[in-house]
Design a protein around this motif. Structure first.
Motif, PDB file in Angstrom:
ATOM      1  N   ALA A 154       0.829  -1.200   0.000  1.00 30.74           N
ATOM      2  CA  ALA A 154       0.000   0.000   0.000  1.00 30.74           C
ATOM      3  C   ALA A 154       0.867   1.255   0.000  1.00 30.74           C
ATOM      4  N   ALA A 155       1.993   1.210   0.712  1.00 30.16           N
ATOM      5  CA  ALA A 155       2.870   2.378   0.793  1.00 30.16           C
ATOM      6  C   ALA A 155       3.488   2.725  -0.556  1.00 30.16           C
ATOM      7  N   VAL A 156       3.904   1.718  -1.325  1.00 28.98           N
ATOM      8  CA  VAL A 156       4.570   2.011  -2.600  1.00 28.98           C
ATOM      9  C   VAL A 156       3.580   2.209  -3.741  1.00 28.98           C
ATOM     10  N   THR A 157       2.296   1.954  -3.501  1.00 33.79           N
ATOM     11  CA  THR A 157       1.290   2.167  -4.542  1.00 33.79           C
ATOM     12  C   THR A 157       0.346   3.310  -4.174  1.00 33.79           C
ATOM     13  N   ALA A 158       0.698   4.082  -3.152  1.00 31.36           N
ATOM     14  CA  ALA A 158      -0.187   5.161  -2.710  1.00 31.36           C
ATOM     15  C   ALA A 158      -0.439   6.136  -3.858  1.00 31.36           C
ATOM     16  N   PRO A 159      -1.720   6.414  -4.179  1.00 32.92           N
ATOM     17  CA  PRO A 159      -2.027   7.308  -5.297  1.00 32.92           C
ATOM     18  C   PRO A 159      -1.832   8.767  -4.925  1.00 32.92           C
ATOM     19  N   ARG A 160      -1.741   9.601  -5.930  1.00 29.42           N
ATOM     20  CA  ARG A 160      -1.758  11.034  -5.729  1.00 29.42           C
ATOM     21  C   ARG A 160      -3.092  11.420  -5.107  1.00 29.42           C
ATOM     22  N   PRO A 161      -3.109  12.307  -4.116  1.00 26.61           N
ATOM     23  CA  PRO A 161      -4.384  12.682  -3.485  1.00 26.61           C
ATOM     24  C   PRO A 161      -5.373  13.231  -4.506  1.00 26.61           C
ATOM     25  N   LEU A 162      -6.635  12.859  -4.358  1.00 23.11           N
ATOM     26  CA  LEU A 162      -7.662  13.319  -5.279  1.00 23.11           C
ATOM     27  C   LEU A 162      -7.755  14.841  -5.292  1.00 23.11           C
ATOM     28  N   ALA A 163      -7.534  15.462  -4.138  1.00 23.23           N
ATOM     29  CA  ALA A 163      -7.601  16.925  -4.061  1.00 23.23           C
ATOM     30  C   ALA A 163      -6.555  17.570  -4.962  1.00 23.23           C
ATOM     31  N   ASP A 164      -5.379  16.957  -5.077  1.00 23.53           N
ATOM     32  CA  ASP A 164      -4.335  17.510  -5.951  1.00 23.53           C
ATOM     33  C   ASP A 164      -4.780  17.464  -7.405  1.00 23.53           C
ATOM     34  N   PHE A 165      -5.399  16.355  -7.809  1.00 21.59           N
ATOM     35  CA  PHE A 165      -5.907  16.240  -9.178  1.00 21.59           C
ATOM     36  C   PHE A 165      -6.960  17.309  -9.436  1.00 21.59           C
ATOM     37  N   GLU A 166      -7.897  17.453  -8.522  1.00 19.54           N
ATOM     38  CA  GLU A 166      -8.972  18.424  -8.736  1.00 19.54           C
ATOM     39  C   GLU A 166      -8.436  19.850  -8.756  1.00 19.54           C
ATOM     40  N   ASP A 167      -7.430  20.148  -7.940  1.00 19.55           N
ATOM     41  CA  ASP A 167      -6.819  21.483  -7.970  1.00 19.55           C
ATOM     42  C   ASP A 167      -6.187  21.747  -9.343  1.00 19.55           C
ATOM     43  N   ALA A 168      -5.505  20.738  -9.887  1.00 21.43           N
ATOM     44  CA  ALA A 168      -4.872  20.892 -11.194  1.00 21.43           C
ATOM     45  C   ALA A 168      -5.914  21.071 -12.299  1.00 21.43           C
ATOM     46  N   VAL A 169      -7.027  20.346 -12.184  1.00 26.21           N
ATOM     47  CA  VAL A 169      -8.089  20.464 -13.195  1.00 26.21           C
ATOM     48  C   VAL A 169      -8.737  21.840 -13.123  1.00 26.21           C
ATOM     49  N   TRP A 170      -8.981  22.327 -11.920  1.00 24.30           N
ATOM     50  CA  TRP A 170      -9.563  23.657 -11.792  1.00 24.30           C
ATOM     51  C   TRP A 170      -8.607  24.712 -12.348  1.00 24.30           C
ATOM     52  N   ALA A 171      -7.310  24.572 -12.070  1.00 26.62           N
ATOM     53  CA  ALA A 171      -6.331  25.509 -12.621  1.00 26.62           C
ATOM     54  C   ALA A 171      -6.344  25.472 -14.150  1.00 26.62           C
ATOM     55  N   MET A 172      -6.567  24.291 -14.720  1.00 24.73           N
ATOM     56  CA  MET A 172      -6.658  24.154 -16.173  1.00 24.73           C
ATOM     57  C   MET A 172      -7.839  24.948 -16.719  1.00 24.73           C
ATOM     58  N   PHE A 173      -9.018  24.771 -16.148  1.00 21.87           N
ATOM     59  CA  PHE A 173     -10.188  25.486 -16.652  1.00 21.87           C
ATOM     60  C   PHE A 173     -10.072  26.986 -16.403  1.00 21.87           C
ATOM     61  N   GLU A 174      -9.484  27.372 -15.274  1.00 21.45           N
ATOM     62  CA  GLU A 174      -9.236  28.798 -15.046  1.00 21.45           C
ATOM     63  C   GLU A 174      -8.314  29.365 -16.113  1.00 21.45           C
ATOM     64  N   ALA A 175      -7.268  28.616 -16.459  1.00 22.35           N
ATOM     65  CA  ALA A 175      -6.328  29.078 -17.480  1.00 22.35           C
ATOM     66  C   ALA A 175      -7.018  29.226 -18.827  1.00 22.35           C
ATOM     67  N   GLU A 176      -7.863  28.244 -19.201  1.00 25.39           N
ATOM     68  CA  GLU A 176      -8.590  28.333 -20.459  1.00 25.39           C
ATOM     69  C   GLU A 176      -9.491  29.576 -20.483  1.00 25.39           C
ATOM     70  N   TRP A 177     -10.134  29.842 -19.387  1.00 27.22           N
ATOM     71  CA  TRP A 177     -11.017  31.009 -19.249  1.00 27.22           C
ATOM     72  C   TRP A 177     -10.229  32.302 -19.473  1.00 27.22           C
ATOM     73  N   ARG A 178      -9.087  32.396 -18.845  1.00 27.54           N
ATOM     74  CA  ARG A 178      -8.290  33.628 -18.925  1.00 27.54           C
ATOM     75  C   ARG A 178      -7.594  33.779 -20.270  1.00 27.54           C
ATOM     76  N   LEU A 179      -7.241  32.651 -20.907  1.00 23.79           N
ATOM     77  CA  LEU A 179      -6.588  32.731 -22.205  1.00 23.79           C
ATOM     78  C   LEU A 179      -7.496  33.355 -23.264  1.00 23.79           C
ATOM     79  N   GLN A 180      -8.788  33.356 -23.022  1.00 18.73           N
ATOM     80  CA  GLN A 180      -9.703  34.032 -23.938  1.00 18.73           C
ATOM     81  C   GLN A 180     -10.071  35.428 -23.422  1.00 18.73           C
ATOM     82  N   GLY A 181      -9.256  35.936 -22.515  1.00 20.23           N
ATOM     83  CA  GLY A 181      -9.420  37.308 -22.067  1.00 20.23           C
ATOM     84  C   GLY A 181     -10.471  37.526 -21.012  1.00 20.23           C
ATOM     85  N   ARG A 182     -10.961  36.448 -20.386  1.00 25.06           N
ATOM     86  CA  ARG A 182     -11.985  36.591 -19.355  1.00 25.06           C
ATOM     87  C   ARG A 182     -11.332  36.824 -17.990  1.00 25.06           C
TER      88      ARG A 182
END
Length: 447
Positions: A154-182
């Motif tokens: 379990a220690a060597v297969t521990a996944p990346r925390p789900l919160a980290d994934f969701e933070d990265a996804v939100w940053a992605m959509f925020e970036a897309e929003w801003r890249l169109q000048g919003r």
């Protein structure tokens, strides 16, 4: 987990990840926990249990093992392709065969790009690139659902925390929003696909909707035919839409069903991601004919370092009347794919193609790609180890990996119809595991 599942799961010769993919049954997937999360996201709209019954092969029963070196090699290919896609001469070349809507640059880079690889003895081989790659939200949950046979594993297969994934996804959509000048953040997001409730990955739409709502953004799941343009705004049911998370496979927005979305997109009235330009620059399969041709890349001004990074791509050629006869003669070593294909549709393996299918290939926009055999993973089906083919997808944004996942299957292409097949979480083999194997010949550490 039984004692039987903890036996000599990595004995034999070959790279450690290959031995584990062949013989390791130390880790299971708790599929029920993933469906519980989908049920919670659905909020009573539709039963997660009902969704699961209709999708018995969406998730595999175990993980896929990769080495860190394999991950690094795949990420280097992704970075090289996205760098090449920013070179003006390359853009001119690929936009020449792209639909008209792709000529408009609105800013976004494309949410959830998907790069699919086969793992071969000569290294990972890129099979194709996809916009609106499905499965990321599901695979993020799947990675949390691993059941290991002991605390050490379990220690060597521990996944990346789900919160980290969701933070990265939100940053992605925020970036897309801003890249169109919003500025600020969108008030309403539309998750758009044709007949969404009938899509095999509809459970993921529910997860995406819940994800946006956790970030304080209202989200709708809609068919593109429900969209309208009113007073210069894209709307659904009269409500203005700020951002479209586009899951539709009309990549150029050319069908009547996507007319309103196309109108709003071309007018810059809504942020669309991924959009026709993202597909044209990165995912049109005809691009592989350039990306796998060092001489063509050099003529386009691509530097030697990027050309070297792409040297392992399986060679691809456009199918034309001039080369059709030669390609037919070589067909047994080739795979034939439509330029705007998706989900393995209208794809033909050369050693199985019929004359009737060949007529389809020569009449349409197809590429011929050198065949790169997939690697394998053994899974247990009712206690019986059976071989499944395997590919690996990197979900990325702006050339950076958000998540890695595998797909296990039988047959010609991934199909989610194979018992024991479906999405599988990726486990990158840790150095500690190699040490354990060297000591006692199995993944499980001594207890």
């Amino acid at each position: 987990m039984t004692e039987d599942s903890k036996t000599s799961c990595s004995q034999g010769s070959g790279p450690l990840q290959d031995r584990l993919n062949r013989d390791c049954f130390c880790i299971d997937v708790d599929e029920a926990s993933v469906w519980r999360a989908v049920d919670e996201a659905a909020g009573g709209v539709i039963s997660g249990q009902a969704l699961a019954q209709d999708r018995p092969n969406l998730f595999s029963t175990g993980p896929a093992f990769l080495s860190q070196a394999q991950v690094n090699q795949m990420e280097a290919v992704v970075a090289a392709i996205e760098s090449v896609a920013e070179i003006p001469a390359f853009q001119d070349a690929v936009l020449a065969w792209a639909p008209q809507a792709a000529r408009i640059a609105t800013g976004p880079r494309g949410a959830f790009m998907g790069y699919d690889f086969h793992l071969t003895p000569d290294g990972p081989k890129l099979i194709e690139v996809n916009t609106n790659a499905g499965g990321a939200f599901l695979n993020a949950l799947l990675a949390q659902a691993l059941l290991a046979c002991c605390p050490q594993v379990a220690a060597v297969t521990a996944p990346r925390p789900l919160a980290d994934f969701e933070d990265a996804v939100w940053a992605m959509f925020e970036a897309e929003w801003r890249l169109q000048g919003r500025s600020g953040k969108p008030a309403l997001v539309a998750i758009v696909d044709e007949a969404p409730e009938g899509q095999y990955l509809y459970p993921e739409f529910l997860l995406a909707q819940a994800f946006f709502e956790r970030r304080g953004v209202e989200a709708l799941i809609v068919d593109p035919s429900e969209l309208r343009v009113s007073d210069g705004r894209l709307t659904a049911g009269g409500v203005p839409i700020d951002l479209v998370y586009n899951r539709h496979c009309d990549f150029g927005l050319e069908t009547p069903q996507t007319a309103a979305l196309r109108e709003a997109y071309l007018a810059g009235a809504v942020v669309v991601t991924p959009n026709p330009r993202n597909h044209a620059l990165l995912a049109d399969k005809r691009n592989l004919a350039l990306l796998s041709d060092p001489e063509a890349l050099a003529r386009l001004g691509v530097g030697p370092d990027l050309i070297a990074a792409l040297a392992g791509l399986p060679p691809a050629r456009l199918v034309t009347p001039a080369n059709a006869e030669d390609l037919w003669a070589e067909r047994k070593s080739l795979f034939f794919k439509p330029a705007a294909g998706h989900a393995g549709k209208a794809v033909y393996r050369g050693d199985k193609i019929t004359r009737g299918a060949w007529a389809t290939v020569t009449a349409g926009d197809y590429i011929a790609q050198a065949f790169a055999a997939p690697s394998e993973r053994r899974v247990r089906i009712q206690g019986d180890p059976q071989v499944r083919k395997m590919d690996v997808r990197l979900y990325t944004y702006a050339g950076k990996t958000l998540l890695a996942a595998a797909r296990l299957y039988s047959g010609q292409t991934t199909n989610f119809r194979t018992p024991g097949g479906g999405f599988a979480p990726v486990v990158v083999v840790a150095p500690e595991a190699e040490a354990w194997v060297a000591e006692d010949g199995q993944l499980c550490a001594p207890i």
